[in-house]
Motif scaffolding. Sequence first.
Motif, PDB file in Angstrom:
ATOM      1  N   MET A 164      47.265  -5.177 -32.122  1.00 28.82           N
ATOM      2  CA  MET A 164      48.462  -5.993 -32.071  1.00 28.82           C
ATOM      3  C   MET A 164      48.646  -6.670 -30.709  1.00 28.82           C
ATOM      4  N   PRO A 165      48.394  -5.996 -29.588  1.00 32.37           N
ATOM      5  CA  PRO A 165      48.574  -6.677 -28.297  1.00 32.37           C
ATOM      6  C   PRO A 165      47.637  -7.876 -28.127  1.00 32.37           C
ATOM      7  N   ARG A 166      46.446  -7.804 -28.710  1.00 33.72           N
ATOM      8  CA  ARG A 166      45.519  -8.932 -28.593  1.00 33.72           C
ATOM      9  C   ARG A 166      46.054 -10.155 -29.337  1.00 33.72           C
ATOM     10  N   GLU A 167      46.644  -9.929 -30.505  1.00 27.19           N
ATOM     11  CA  GLU A 167      47.225 -11.044 -31.258  1.00 27.19           C
ATOM     12  C   GLU A 167      48.357 -11.701 -30.470  1.00 27.19           C
ATOM     13  N   ARG A 168      49.170 -10.881 -29.836  1.00 28.63           N
ATOM     14  CA  ARG A 168      50.281 -11.401 -29.039  1.00 28.63           C
ATOM     15  C   ARG A 168      49.758 -12.217 -27.849  1.00 28.63           C
ATOM     16  N   LEU A 169      48.681 -11.744 -27.225  1.00 23.22           N
ATOM     17  CA  LEU A 169      48.078 -12.485 -26.109  1.00 23.22           C
ATOM     18  C   LEU A 169      47.570 -13.841 -26.575  1.00 23.22           C
ATOM     19  N   LEU A 170      46.919 -13.869 -27.739  1.00 22.85           N
ATOM     20  CA  LEU A 170      46.399 -15.130 -28.265  1.00 22.85           C
ATOM     21  C   LEU A 170      47.531 -16.087 -28.631  1.00 22.85           C
ATOM     22  N   GLN A 171      48.647 -15.557 -29.132  1.00 27.13           N
ATOM     23  CA  GLN A 171      49.806 -16.403 -29.420  1.00 27.13           C
ATOM     24  C   GLN A 171      50.366 -16.998 -28.131  1.00 27.13           C
ATOM     25  N   ARG A 172      50.437 -16.184 -27.103  1.00 26.54           N
ATOM     26  CA  ARG A 172      50.950 -16.673 -25.816  1.00 26.54           C
ATOM     27  C   ARG A 172      50.017 -17.714 -25.208  1.00 26.54           C
ATOM     28  N   LEU A 173      48.716 -17.503 -25.352  1.00 23.81           N
ATOM     29  CA  LEU A 173      47.760 -18.502 -24.868  1.00 23.81           C
ATOM     30  C   LEU A 173      47.975 -19.838 -25.579  1.00 23.81           C
ATOM     31  N   THR A 174      48.189 -19.780 -26.872  1.00 26.16           N
ATOM     32  CA  THR A 174      48.423 -21.003 -27.636  1.00 26.16           C
ATOM     33  C   THR A 174      49.709 -21.691 -27.198  1.00 26.16           C
ATOM     34  N   ILE A 175      50.759 -20.923 -26.977  1.00 21.82           N
ATOM     35  CA  ILE A 175      52.036 -21.509 -26.545  1.00 21.82           C
ATOM     36  C   ILE A 175      51.908 -22.130 -25.160  1.00 21.82           C
ATOM     37  N   VAL A 176      51.271 -21.420 -24.236  1.00 19.55           N
ATOM     38  CA  VAL A 176      51.068 -21.966 -22.893  1.00 19.55           C
ATOM     39  C   VAL A 176      50.211 -23.226 -22.959  1.00 19.55           C
ATOM     40  N   GLY A 177      49.206 -23.203 -23.815  1.00 18.38           N
ATOM     41  CA  GLY A 177      48.361 -24.383 -23.990  1.00 18.38           C
ATOM     42  C   GLY A 177      49.144 -25.581 -24.492  1.00 18.38           C
ATOM     43  N   LEU A 178      50.012 -25.357 -25.475  1.00 19.90           N
ATOM     44  CA  LEU A 178      50.832 -26.456 -25.997  1.00 19.90           C
ATOM     45  C   LEU A 178      51.768 -27.006 -24.926  1.00 19.90           C
ATOM     46  N   VAL A 179      52.351 -26.120 -24.135  1.00 16.81           N
ATOM     47  CA  VAL A 179      53.237 -26.568 -23.044  1.00 16.81           C
ATOM     48  C   VAL A 179      52.456 -27.410 -22.038  1.00 16.81           C
ATOM     49  N   LEU A 180      51.252 -26.974 -21.686  1.00 16.12           N
ATOM     50  CA  LEU A 180      50.427 -27.739 -20.748  1.00 16.12           C
ATOM     51  C   LEU A 180      50.059 -29.116 -21.311  1.00 16.12           C
ATOM     52  N   VAL A 181      49.736 -29.168 -22.584  1.00 16.14           N
ATOM     53  CA  VAL A 181      49.392 -30.459 -23.199  1.00 16.14           C
ATOM     54  C   VAL A 181      50.597 -31.390 -23.165  1.00 16.14           C
ATOM     55  N   VAL A 182      51.771 -30.871 -23.515  1.00 14.87           N
ATOM     56  CA  VAL A 182      52.983 -31.706 -23.513  1.00 14.87           C
ATOM     57  C   VAL A 182      53.308 -32.184 -22.099  1.00 14.87           C
ATOM     58  N   LEU A 183      53.228 -31.293 -21.115  1.00 13.90           N
ATOM     59  CA  LEU A 183      53.507 -31.691 -19.728  1.00 13.90           C
ATOM     60  C   LEU A 183      52.470 -32.696 -19.213  1.00 13.90           C
ATOM     61  N   GLY A 184      51.222 -32.507 -19.588  1.00 10.06           N
ATOM     62  CA  GLY A 184      50.184 -33.451 -19.168  1.00 10.06           C
ATOM     63  C   GLY A 184      50.408 -34.834 -19.763  1.00 10.06           C
ATOM     64  N   LEU A 185      50.759 -34.886 -21.043  1.00 14.96           N
ATOM     65  CA  LEU A 185      51.047 -36.175 -21.674  1.00 14.96           C
ATOM     66  C   LEU A 185      52.288 -36.815 -21.053  1.00 14.96           C
ATOM     67  N   ALA A 186      53.286 -36.002 -20.739  1.00 19.05           N
ATOM     68  CA  ALA A 186      54.482 -36.527 -20.080  1.00 19.05           C
ATOM     69  C   ALA A 186      54.133 -37.091 -18.707  1.00 19.05           C
ATOM     70  N   GLY A 187      53.183 -36.471 -18.019  1.00 13.77           N
ATOM     71  CA  GLY A 187      52.738 -36.975 -16.727  1.00 13.77           C
ATOM     72  C   GLY A 187      52.081 -38.340 -16.836  1.00 13.77           C
ATOM     73  N   PHE A 188      51.391 -38.595 -17.945  1.00 12.40           N
ATOM     74  CA  PHE A 188      50.808 -39.917 -18.161  1.00 12.40           C
ATOM     75  C   PHE A 188      51.881 -40.949 -18.509  1.00 12.40           C
ATOM     76  N   LEU A 189      52.860 -40.537 -19.290  1.00 11.92           N
ATOM     77  CA  LEU A 189      53.902 -41.470 -19.719  1.00 11.92           C
ATOM     78  C   LEU A 189      54.910 -41.771 -18.609  1.00 11.92           C
ATOM     79  N   VAL A 190      55.189 -40.791 -17.761  1.00  9.34           N
ATOM     80  CA  VAL A 190      56.137 -40.963 -16.646  1.00  9.34           C
ATOM     81  C   VAL A 190      55.364 -40.656 -15.356  1.00  9.34           C
ATOM     82  N   PRO A 191      54.706 -41.661 -14.782  1.00  9.72           N
ATOM     83  CA  PRO A 191      53.821 -41.400 -13.645  1.00  9.72           C
ATOM     84  C   PRO A 191      54.532 -41.060 -12.334  1.00  9.72           C
TER      85      PRO A 191
END
Length: 80
Positions: free
Chosen positions: A1-28
């Motif tokens: 169970m802890p491994r599944e939770r880690l993978l979920q957190r990795l996915t959430i952090v990844g999505l946040v990074l993608v959104v922030l990176g795209l926002a950085g391109f849109l608002v330079p």
Amino acid sequence: MPRERLLQRLTIVGLVLVVLGLAGFLVPRIAYTSEETIIDVGPIQVQAQQRNTIRIPDVASGAAVVAGTVLVIVGATRKP
């Protein structure tokens, strides 16, 4: 169970990074105004407003998108 939770957190952090990176391109750059006291003598106070700008480098935005994409892929494909 802890491994599944880690993978979920990795996915959430990844999505946040993608959104922030795209926002950085849109608002330079981010602009803000700061207020500074120039003269403070007794009851006399002179203040000035200064406009500041923070530039977001394209390399940082791109790195955030790439790192986020990698984290999303790792979090989504690694099944325990």
